[in-house]
Design a protein around this motif. Structure first.
Motif, PDB file in Angstrom:
ATOM      1  N   ALA A 130       0.835  -1.213   0.000  1.00  0.00           N
ATOM      2  CA  ALA A 130       0.000   0.000   0.000  1.00  0.00           C
ATOM      3  C   ALA A 130       0.864   1.255   0.000  1.00  0.00           C
ATOM      4  O   ALA A 130       0.592   2.214  -0.731  1.00  0.00           O
ATOM      5  CB  ALA A 130      -0.928  -0.004   1.209  1.00  0.00           C
ATOM      6  N   ASP A 153      -3.696   9.533   0.167  1.00  0.00           N
ATOM      7  CA  ASP A 153      -3.927   8.215  -0.437  1.00  0.00           C
ATOM      8  C   ASP A 153      -3.255   7.117   0.380  1.00  0.00           C
ATOM      9  O   ASP A 153      -3.847   6.071   0.648  1.00  0.00           O
ATOM     10  CB  ASP A 153      -3.395   8.178  -1.874  1.00  0.00           C
ATOM     11  N   ALA A 154      -2.016   7.360   0.786  1.00  0.00           N
ATOM     12  CA  ALA A 154      -1.282   6.374   1.582  1.00  0.00           C
ATOM     13  C   ALA A 154      -1.959   6.159   2.933  1.00  0.00           C
ATOM     14  O   ALA A 154      -2.148   5.019   3.369  1.00  0.00           O
ATOM     15  CB  ALA A 154       0.165   6.815   1.787  1.00  0.00           C
ATOM     16  N   THR A 183       2.743   1.537  -3.442  1.00  0.00           N
ATOM     17  CA  THR A 183       1.816   1.871  -4.524  1.00  0.00           C
ATOM     18  C   THR A 183       1.429   3.346  -4.488  1.00  0.00           C
ATOM     19  O   THR A 183       1.372   4.009  -5.522  1.00  0.00           O
ATOM     20  CB  THR A 183       0.550   0.998  -4.435  1.00  0.00           C
ATOM     21  N   THR A 184       1.159   3.873  -3.311  1.00  0.00           N
ATOM     22  CA  THR A 184       0.690   5.255  -3.210  1.00  0.00           C
ATOM     23  C   THR A 184       1.810   6.284  -3.204  1.00  0.00           C
ATOM     24  O   THR A 184       1.617   7.405  -3.660  1.00  0.00           O
ATOM     25  CB  THR A 184      -0.178   5.452  -1.949  1.00  0.00           C
ATOM     26  N   LEU A 185       2.995   5.914  -2.720  1.00  0.00           N
ATOM     27  CA  LEU A 185       4.084   6.885  -2.584  1.00  0.00           C
ATOM     28  C   LEU A 185       5.230   6.678  -3.573  1.00  0.00           C
ATOM     29  O   LEU A 185       6.070   7.553  -3.739  1.00  0.00           O
ATOM     30  CB  LEU A 185       4.619   6.871  -1.148  1.00  0.00           C
ATOM     31  N   ALA A 201      -0.354  12.895  -2.054  1.00  0.00           N
ATOM     32  CA  ALA A 201      -0.136  11.448  -2.051  1.00  0.00           C
ATOM     33  C   ALA A 201      -0.217  10.873  -0.643  1.00  0.00           C
ATOM     34  O   ALA A 201      -0.551   9.702  -0.460  1.00  0.00           O
ATOM     35  CB  ALA A 201       1.224  11.120  -2.668  1.00  0.00           C
ATOM     36  N   GLU A 256      -5.075   6.664   3.811  1.00  0.00           N
ATOM     37  CA  GLU A 256      -6.358   5.963   3.650  1.00  0.00           C
ATOM     38  C   GLU A 256      -6.144   4.471   3.445  1.00  0.00           C
ATOM     39  O   GLU A 256      -6.848   3.646   4.037  1.00  0.00           O
ATOM     40  CB  GLU A 256      -7.145   6.563   2.486  1.00  0.00           C
ATOM     41  N   ALA A 257      -5.183   4.106   2.622  1.00  0.00           N
ATOM     42  CA  ALA A 257      -4.913   2.688   2.358  1.00  0.00           C
ATOM     43  C   ALA A 257      -4.432   1.983   3.624  1.00  0.00           C
ATOM     44  O   ALA A 257      -4.900   0.880   3.951  1.00  0.00           O
ATOM     45  CB  ALA A 257      -3.883   2.541   1.241  1.00  0.00           C
TER      46      ALA A 257
END
Length: 143
Positions: free
Chosen positions: A21, A129-130, A24-26, A126, A132-133
């Motif tokens: 996670a 997003d990180a 993928t997000t960072l 970003a 939240e995941a």
């Protein structure tokens, strides 16, 4: 780059999910991923260009975790600041971003565990997003 068994008691699939996670997000800006509880921590990921040894990385990240554990003590204060249905409330706490000269530290807390992500300088959006995941994973670690 983690050592099994984990001192926090998490399992390998969950550790893989947290690292995935974050990566993928960072993306390539991600420096490290640390999973921690009130008394233990596991270094789940460290970018290869940062430390010569795993021990060196653990020493540096241990100091960071000691500082960020304050978040567990702050939880009651964060709850008081969030007043449901009050238009003047700042809302529910989500995550913390600490900005440094050469990068960021993102702290995401669950009830009794947390995740720290460290990054190079990057687009701040970003981080949401990180966070939240990772928050979804902390709420349901089985999956």
């Amino acid at each position: 780059m983690y050592s099994v068994p984990f001192s926090t008691g998490i399992d390998t699939p969950f550790a893989d999910s947290v690292v995935s996670a974050a990566r993928t997000t960072l993306g390539d800006s991600l420096r490290s991923v640390i999973y921690f509880g009130e008394h233990e921590m596991d270094l789940l990921y460290v970018r290869k260009d940062l430390y010569e040894t795993e021990q060196g990385a653990m020493e540096v990240k241990s100091r960071l975790v000691e500082f960020e554990r304050i978040g567990f003590d702050e939880a009651p204060i964060r709850s008081v600041l969030s007043v449901p249905n009050d238009p003047s409330s700042i809302g529910t706490y989500e995550f913390t971003v600490r900005i440094h000269d050469d990068g960021y530290v993102i702290r995401i807390l669950g009830d009794s565990v947390g995740v720290l992500l460290t990054t190079d300088e990057m687009d701040v959006e970003a981080f949401e997003d990180a966070a939240e995941a990772i928050t979804r994973l902390l709420k349901d670690p089985v999956g």
